[in-house]
Design a protein around this motif. Structure first.
Motif, short mmCIF file in Angstrom:
data_model
loop_
_atom_site.label_atom_id
_atom_site.label_comp_id
_atom_site.label_asym_id
_atom_site.label_seq_id
_atom_site.Cartn_x
_atom_site.Cartn_y
_atom_site.Cartn_z
N MET A 27 -7.75 18.12 33.43
CA MET A 27 -8.89 17.60 32.68
C MET A 27 -8.39 16.66 31.59
SD MET A 27 -11.78 19.68 30.48
CE MET A 27 -12.39 20.51 31.95
N GLN A 28 -9.01 15.47 31.51
CA GLN A 28 -8.60 14.51 30.51
C GLN A 28 -9.29 14.76 29.17
OE1 GLN A 28 -9.56 10.75 32.31
NE2 GLN A 28 -7.52 10.54 33.18
N LEU A 29 -8.57 14.46 28.10
CA LEU A 29 -9.16 14.58 26.78
C LEU A 29 -10.20 13.48 26.59
CD1 LEU A 29 -5.97 15.26 24.63
CD2 LEU A 29 -7.70 16.91 25.34
N VAL A 30 -11.28 13.82 25.85
CA VAL A 30 -12.34 12.87 25.58
C VAL A 30 -12.37 12.59 24.09
CG1 VAL A 30 -14.82 12.41 25.65
CG2 VAL A 30 -13.72 13.64 27.53
N ASN A 31 -12.20 11.35 23.72
CA ASN A 31 -12.29 10.94 22.32
C ASN A 31 -13.75 10.61 22.03
OD1 ASN A 31 -12.26 9.80 19.81
ND2 ASN A 31 -10.61 8.34 20.24
N PRO A 32 -14.44 11.41 21.17
CA PRO A 32 -15.86 11.14 20.93
C PRO A 32 -16.12 9.78 20.34
CG PRO A 32 -14.98 12.73 19.35
CD PRO A 32 -13.94 12.56 20.42
N ALA A 33 -15.11 9.21 19.67
CA ALA A 33 -15.29 7.88 19.09
C ALA A 33 -15.43 6.81 20.16
CB ALA A 33 -14.11 7.55 18.17
N THR A 34 -14.90 7.09 21.35
CA THR A 34 -14.98 6.12 22.45
C THR A 34 -16.03 6.51 23.49
OG1 THR A 34 -13.24 7.26 23.71
CG2 THR A 34 -12.54 5.55 22.16
N TYR A 35 -16.76 7.60 23.22
CA TYR A 35 -17.81 8.04 24.15
C TYR A 35 -18.92 6.99 24.16
CZ TYR A 35 -21.64 10.80 26.09
OH TYR A 35 -22.69 11.26 26.85
N GLU A 36 -19.25 6.48 25.32
CA GLU A 36 -20.20 5.39 25.42
C GLU A 36 -21.62 5.92 25.67
OE1 GLU A 36 -19.05 2.47 28.23
OE2 GLU A 36 -17.15 1.99 27.23
N VAL A 37 -22.50 5.57 24.76
CA VAL A 37 -23.91 5.89 24.92
C VAL A 37 -24.58 4.76 25.70
CG1 VAL A 37 -26.09 6.11 23.68
CG2 VAL A 37 -24.06 7.31 22.86
N ASP A 38 -25.46 5.12 26.61
CA ASP A 38 -26.17 4.12 27.41
C ASP A 38 -27.33 3.57 26.57
OD1 ASP A 38 -27.52 2.61 29.26
OD2 ASP A 38 -27.24 4.04 30.89
N LEU A 39 -27.03 2.53 25.80
CA LEU A 39 -28.03 1.96 24.91
C LEU A 39 -29.23 1.41 25.67
CD1 LEU A 39 -26.00 0.11 22.12
CD2 LEU A 39 -27.56 2.03 21.84
N GLY A 59 -20.96 18.81 22.92
CA GLY A 59 -20.42 17.83 23.84
C GLY A 59 -20.01 16.56 23.12
N PRO A 60 -19.45 15.62 23.86
CA PRO A 60 -19.02 14.35 23.25
C PRO A 60 -20.15 13.61 22.56
CG PRO A 60 -18.11 14.58 25.47
CD PRO A 60 -19.09 15.70 25.28
N ALA A 61 -21.36 13.69 23.10
CA ALA A 61 -22.49 12.99 22.47
C ALA A 61 -22.78 13.56 21.09
CB ALA A 61 -23.73 13.10 23.36
N ASP A 62 -22.70 14.90 20.96
CA ASP A 62 -22.93 15.54 19.67
C ASP A 62 -21.86 15.14 18.66
OD1 ASP A 62 -25.18 17.30 20.63
OD2 ASP A 62 -23.56 18.06 21.89
N LEU A 63 -20.61 15.12 19.11
CA LEU A 63 -19.51 14.75 18.22
C LEU A 63 -19.63 13.29 17.78
CD1 LEU A 63 -16.59 16.56 20.08
CD2 LEU A 63 -17.61 17.23 17.90
N ARG A 64 -20.03 12.44 18.71
CA ARG A 64 -20.19 11.03 18.37
C ARG A 64 -21.30 10.86 17.34
NH1 ARG A 64 -23.47 6.84 19.65
NH2 ARG A 64 -22.56 4.76 19.79
N ALA A 65 -22.42 11.54 17.56
CA ALA A 65 -23.53 11.44 16.61
C ALA A 65 -23.12 11.97 15.24
CB ALA A 65 -24.74 12.22 17.14
N PHE A 66 -22.38 13.08 15.25
CA PHE A 66 -21.90 13.67 14.00
C PHE A 66 -21.03 12.67 13.24
CE2 PHE A 66 -19.07 16.12 11.34
CZ PHE A 66 -19.86 17.14 10.84
N MET A 67 -20.13 12.03 13.95
CA MET A 67 -19.23 11.05 13.31
C MET A 67 -20.00 9.85 12.77
SD MET A 67 -16.09 11.18 16.06
CE MET A 67 -15.19 9.84 15.28
N ALA A 68 -21.05 9.44 13.47
CA ALA A 68 -21.84 8.30 13.01
C ALA A 68 -22.64 8.64 11.75
CB ALA A 68 -22.78 7.84 14.12
N LEU A 69 -23.11 9.88 11.67
CA LEU A 69 -23.96 10.30 10.55
C LEU A 69 -23.16 10.69 9.31
CD1 LEU A 69 -26.38 12.53 12.64
CD2 LEU A 69 -27.03 10.39 11.50
N TYR A 70 -21.95 11.16 9.54
CA TYR A 70 -21.17 11.75 8.44
C TYR A 70 -20.99 10.82 7.24
CZ TYR A 70 -17.69 14.68 6.15
OH TYR A 70 -17.02 15.46 5.24
N PRO A 71 -20.65 9.54 7.43
CA PRO A 71 -20.45 8.67 6.26
C PRO A 71 -21.73 8.43 5.45
CG PRO A 71 -19.44 7.72 8.22
CD PRO A 71 -20.31 8.84 8.68
#
Length: 351
Positions: free
Chosen positions: A1-13, A184-196
């Protein structure tokens, strides 16, 4: 299983923009939209409602936030107070007057015949019945509905205020148990976007609300009632004035050693309420409570957390007694037989 970096997780805009367009068409030119949450609204639902209001470009008067119950848990009361959120009580007749009704972090089956109509459903819980609505976005692989609404905000190019970011971040944290449960990666990505954008001082005050001293007395009274059988821990606390103490105790009891399943129950004036917890790598807690109680009450949830509410009249019909001692024994027996398959065939609840 490959590691997933939430910062690079692509959301389907593009997909999210298409959903937004569909959502706005459903809302149309309706003067008012009711935003309906579960009976004891939690941070994920509250934050999602505020975010949907922003996505739709509405205000409090045109998109009031409603519940059939009330906010009870100390952290949630602190959240609505510190973030200046109004959650109003509602009844079926009041909802009938709204041209549009949107459900956030909950699904139509939860309400039974209390819900006259629904047009919008946005949720992350497993489906628990038919979704008879014009717009549905149910993402069961997401850890929080707040994550879905964060993606909507991004797709809309909306300005996210500090207040809204704080609410959404706390919604994700609370529903994923500080990113430790079904994240999941989507939650981590959203968390990182909101945190600042978050107000950390307000967040700390929400997460550490003052508790009444009476709560210590309550704990001293009920904790000796814990029943432990192998890796199953059950605790029936008897009658409660506030049902929020039940999930709080369930989370607390998961910390005891050699415990894989926790069932904490209590009794209100008209129902038996159960909160179920497990570490997430065993059977789905939501599936278990549905098997046991869906026929006589409301039951459902996630893999690691679930809830069941059974009216006392149905409990009495199914199991014969609503005395606290008998309820405690029945719950232990039902879950032991369902989880471990030992003894006689588990008693199935039927109305």
């Amino acid at each position: 299983m490959q590691l997933v970096n939430p910062a690079t997780y692509e959301v389907d805009l593009e997909a999210n923009r298409a959903r937004l367009e569909e959502l706005r068409k459903v809302v149309g030119d309706a003067e008012r939209v009711a935003l309906l949450l579960q009976d004891d609204p939690d941070p994920d639902g509250i934050a999602s409602a505020i975010a949907l209001r922003t996505v739709l470009g509405r205000n409090r008067s045109t998109t009031p936030i409603f519940t059939f119950g009330q906010v009870t848990r100390a952290e949630n009361l602190a959240m609505i107070r510190l973030l200046d959120v109004s959650v109003e009580p509602v009844d079926t007749e009041t909802l009938r007057a709204f041209p549009r009704v949107a459900l956030l972090d909950v699904q139509p089956a939860y309400f039974g015949d209390r819900l006259p109509h629904v047009h919008i459903v946005i949720d992350h819980h497993p489906r628990c019945g038919p979704l008879d609505a014009e717009f549905c976005d149910v993402r069961t692989h997401y850890g929080a509905t707040s994550t879905i609404l964060t993606e909507y905000l991004e797709a809309a190019g909306a300005d996210v205020s500090q207040r809204l970011a704080t609410a959404l971040l706390y919604g994700i944290k609370s529903d994923t148990l500080m990113l430790n449960r079904e994240t999941g990666p989507a939650d981590l990505r959203a968390f990182m976007a909101l945190y600042p954008l978050t107000n950390y001082n307000v967040l700390r005050r929400i997460e550490r609300p003052e508790l009444p001293l009476a709560f210590a007395t309550f704990l001293a009274r009920v904790l000796p009632r814990i029943r432990k059988r192998s890796e199953l821990l059950t605790l029936h606390v008897g009658r409660v004035e506030r049902e929020d103490v039940i999930p709080q105790l369930a989370d607390f009891c998961m910390q005891f050693e050699n415990t894989e399943w926790v069932v904490v129950s209590g009794k209100t004036h008209d129902a038996v309420i159960m909160s179920v917890r497990n570490p997430g790598y065993v059977r789905s807690a939501g599936d278990v409570v549905r098997r046991l109680f869906a026929a006589i009450g409301r039951a459902g949830g996630h893999r690691s957390m679930a809830k069941a509410i059974v009216p006392l009249r149905f409990w009495r019909h199914a199991f014969g007694s609503t005395r606290d001692r008998e309820i405690a024994a029945t719950i232990e027996s039902l879950f032991w037989q369902e989880l471990y398959g030992e003894g006689s065939e588990p008693e199935r609840a039927t109305a």
